[in-house]
Motif scaffolding. Structure first.
Motif, PDB file in Angstrom:
ATOM      1  N   ALA A  22      26.737  31.518  24.941  1.00 17.66           N
ATOM      2  CA  ALA A  22      26.090  31.848  26.213  1.00 17.66           C
ATOM      3  C   ALA A  22      24.868  30.965  26.457  1.00 17.66           C
ATOM      4  N   LEU A  23      24.075  30.753  25.417  1.00 19.13           N
ATOM      5  CA  LEU A  23      22.852  29.965  25.578  1.00 19.13           C
ATOM      6  C   LEU A  23      23.150  28.492  25.838  1.00 19.13           C
ATOM      7  N   ALA A  24      24.238  27.973  25.275  1.00 18.54           N
ATOM      8  CA  ALA A  24      24.597  26.573  25.539  1.00 18.54           C
ATOM      9  C   ALA A  24      24.851  26.362  27.024  1.00 18.54           C
ATOM     10  N   ALA A  25      25.545  27.320  27.637  1.00 24.27           N
ATOM     11  CA  ALA A  25      25.806  27.223  29.074  1.00 24.27           C
ATOM     12  C   ALA A  25      24.517  27.364  29.873  1.00 24.27           C
ATOM     13  N   ALA A  94      24.849  41.624  33.825  1.00 27.46           N
ATOM     14  CA  ALA A  94      24.469  40.621  34.820  1.00 27.46           C
ATOM     15  C   ALA A  94      25.409  39.437  34.844  1.00 27.46           C
ATOM     16  N   CYS A  95      26.132  39.211  33.743  1.00 27.83           N
ATOM     17  CA  CYS A  95      26.952  38.008  33.658  1.00 27.83           C
ATOM     18  C   CYS A  95      28.105  38.186  32.683  1.00 27.83           C
ATOM     19  N   ILE A  96      29.274  37.719  33.101  1.00 28.73           N
ATOM     20  CA  ILE A  96      30.439  37.613  32.212  1.00 28.73           C
ATOM     21  C   ILE A  96      30.819  36.133  32.176  1.00 28.73           C
ATOM     22  N   PRO A  97      30.456  35.404  31.124  1.00 30.37           N
ATOM     23  CA  PRO A  97      30.900  34.009  31.033  1.00 30.37           C
ATOM     24  C   PRO A  97      32.420  33.942  30.872  1.00 30.37           C
ATOM     25  N   ALA A 198      35.828  38.961  25.741  1.00 31.61           N
ATOM     26  CA  ALA A 198      34.798  38.705  26.755  1.00 31.61           C
ATOM     27  C   ALA A 198      33.401  38.927  26.187  1.00 31.61           C
ATOM     28  N   ILE A 199      32.475  38.105  26.643  1.00 34.01           N
ATOM     29  CA  ILE A 199      31.058  38.247  26.314  1.00 34.01           C
ATOM     30  C   ILE A 199      30.347  38.851  27.525  1.00 34.01           C
ATOM     31  N   ALA A 200      29.428  39.770  27.271  1.00 31.07           N
ATOM     32  CA  ALA A 200      28.651  40.379  28.353  1.00 31.07           C
ATOM     33  C   ALA A 200      27.167  40.121  28.129  1.00 31.07           C
ATOM     34  N   ILE A 201      26.483  39.731  29.176  1.00 30.38           N
ATOM     35  CA  ILE A 201      25.034  39.547  29.117  1.00 30.38           C
ATOM     36  C   ILE A 201      24.382  40.666  29.929  1.00 30.38           C
ATOM     37  N   ASP A 219      31.780  33.722  35.260  1.00 26.01           N
ATOM     38  CA  ASP A 219      33.155  33.312  35.536  1.00 26.01           C
ATOM     39  C   ASP A 219      33.806  34.433  36.334  1.00 26.01           C
ATOM     40  N   SER A 220      34.121  34.162  37.597  1.00 27.16           N
ATOM     41  CA  SER A 220      34.582  35.221  38.494  1.00 27.16           C
ATOM     42  C   SER A 220      35.922  35.814  38.055  1.00 27.16           C
ATOM     43  N   ARG A 221      36.819  34.998  37.513  1.00 25.68           N
ATOM     44  CA  ARG A 221      38.112  35.512  37.056  1.00 25.68           C
ATOM     45  C   ARG A 221      37.922  36.473  35.884  1.00 25.68           C
ATOM     46  N   SER A 222      37.058  36.083  34.943  1.00 25.27           N
ATOM     47  CA  SER A 222      36.794  36.954  33.794  1.00 25.27           C
ATOM     48  C   SER A 222      36.153  38.261  34.246  1.00 25.27           C
ATOM     49  N   ARG A 223      35.238  38.176  35.210  1.00 27.43           N
ATOM     50  CA  ARG A 223      34.597  39.391  35.743  1.00 27.43           C
ATOM     51  C   ARG A 223      35.632  40.325  36.355  1.00 27.43           C
TER      52      ARG A 223
END
Length: 315
Positions: A22-25, A94-97, A198-201, A219-223
């Motif tokens: 997540a942090l790399a992105a 807040a975010c799903i990469p 999936a990763i969740a932030i 990532d909208s598809r992953s969300r």
């Protein structure tokens, strides 16, 4: 946006690896921001009982999220499947990469696939969902509880304590251990846990600036996929003590949700597949949940309570 941001996570090798992904992105999107990682121990890290014996939610995320709520960390990085569907109202995912593979895989040191394992082989899993599916396909195997982090479970196979283990492909890949995978199970035949891969932030709901920043690696598809899966488990009340397999797959403006629930003895299996609009994933999750309930999914819960008691006697 402030120049230094504190990031909460568990101290396991997998949790750290997911946080670094997540942090790399985020660093690519915000090269001027400094991210400081703080590791936090959770009940799930300390309590070594099999997961299904713990009749509570959030054992791998509660302490980390409390640090976010108190301002000791700005946001937290989790495996999405560790986050209860009833997340605190003070917090938001807040975010799903971009999601990794949701598939389960078989690991052993002899290169044997599931159908090739000798009768009576001891197979380790921390998941009732995996246990009942293993028993369905190979009733002659001895499926036993296993705890420990991913690398510890693999070591228990190498040492001969277990003949094989079933793990999430995403976890093994993220810590650089995908070479131990012998077999990758189809999501149709071996339905994964909701949110797997999936990763969740998570951050505070009132931190609008941070939410906007985190949203840049969404990532909208992953969300859409995980929203469908989580809407399903929220209604059916899946969890470690009531195994439910569910996975959604997006394709253009369509999303397909597969769900599977077994009776405790594996004799009955309710399977549902339904297609909906990718723009309305939660509506699809609600519909599939209703179909499962109508077919008797909730009546299976009592059988699972008895099964958990029986597994506890093995420990």
């Amino acid at each position: 946006m402030k120049k230094s941001i504190w990031v909460g996570t568990r101290g396991s090798r997998l949790a750290i690896a997911q946080t670094e992904i997540a942090l790399a992105a985020l660093r690519r999107a915000h090269p001027g921001v400094r991210f400081e990682v703080v590791t936090i121990s959770t009940k799930g890290d300390v309590d070594k009982r099999p997961l299904f014996t713990m009749d509570e939610k959030g054992i791998f995320e509660k302490e980390v999220n409390e640090a976010v709520k108190k301002g000791e960390a700005d946001f937290a990085v989790h495996s999405l499947k560790d986050i209860p569907s009833d997340l605190s109202e003070e917090l938001v995912v807040a975010c799903i990469p971009k999601r990794a593979s949701p598939n389960d895989v078989l690991v052993n040191d002899k290169g044997q696939k599931l159908k090739e394992l000798a009768p009576g082989s001891v197979i380790g899993t921390s998941s009732l969902r995996r246990a009942v599916q293993l028993t369905k396909y190979r009733p002659d195997l001895n499926v036993m509880p296993i705890r420990g982090n991913v690398e510890t479970r693999v070591k228990k196979v190498i040492s001969g304590e277990y003949g094989a283990v079933v793990l999430a492909e995403a976890g093994l890949t993220r810590i650089g251990m995908k070479d131990v995978i012998v077999e990758r199970f189809s999501i149709r035949d071996f339905v994964p846990a909701p949110g797997q891969g999936a990763i969740a932030i998570v951050c505070r709901r009132d931190d609008k600036a941070l939410i906007r920043m985190l949203g840049q690696i969404e990532d909208s598809r992953s969300r859409a996929e995980v929203l469908a899966e989580r809407a399903l488990i929220k209604k059916v009340e899946g969890g470690c003590r009531f195994p439910l397999g569910a996975v959604a797959v997006t394709n253009g403006d369509k999303i397909t949700l597969y769900a599977s629930v077994f009776s405790a003895d594996g004799s009955r299996n309710i399977k549902v597949k339904k297609v909906g609009k990718a723009s309305e994933p939660e509506k699809l999750g609600d519909k599939v949940a209703g179909m499962l309930v109508k077919q008797g999914a909730m009546e299976m819960a009592e059988g699972w309570r008895r099964a958990v008691d029986e597994w506890n006697r093995k420990l």
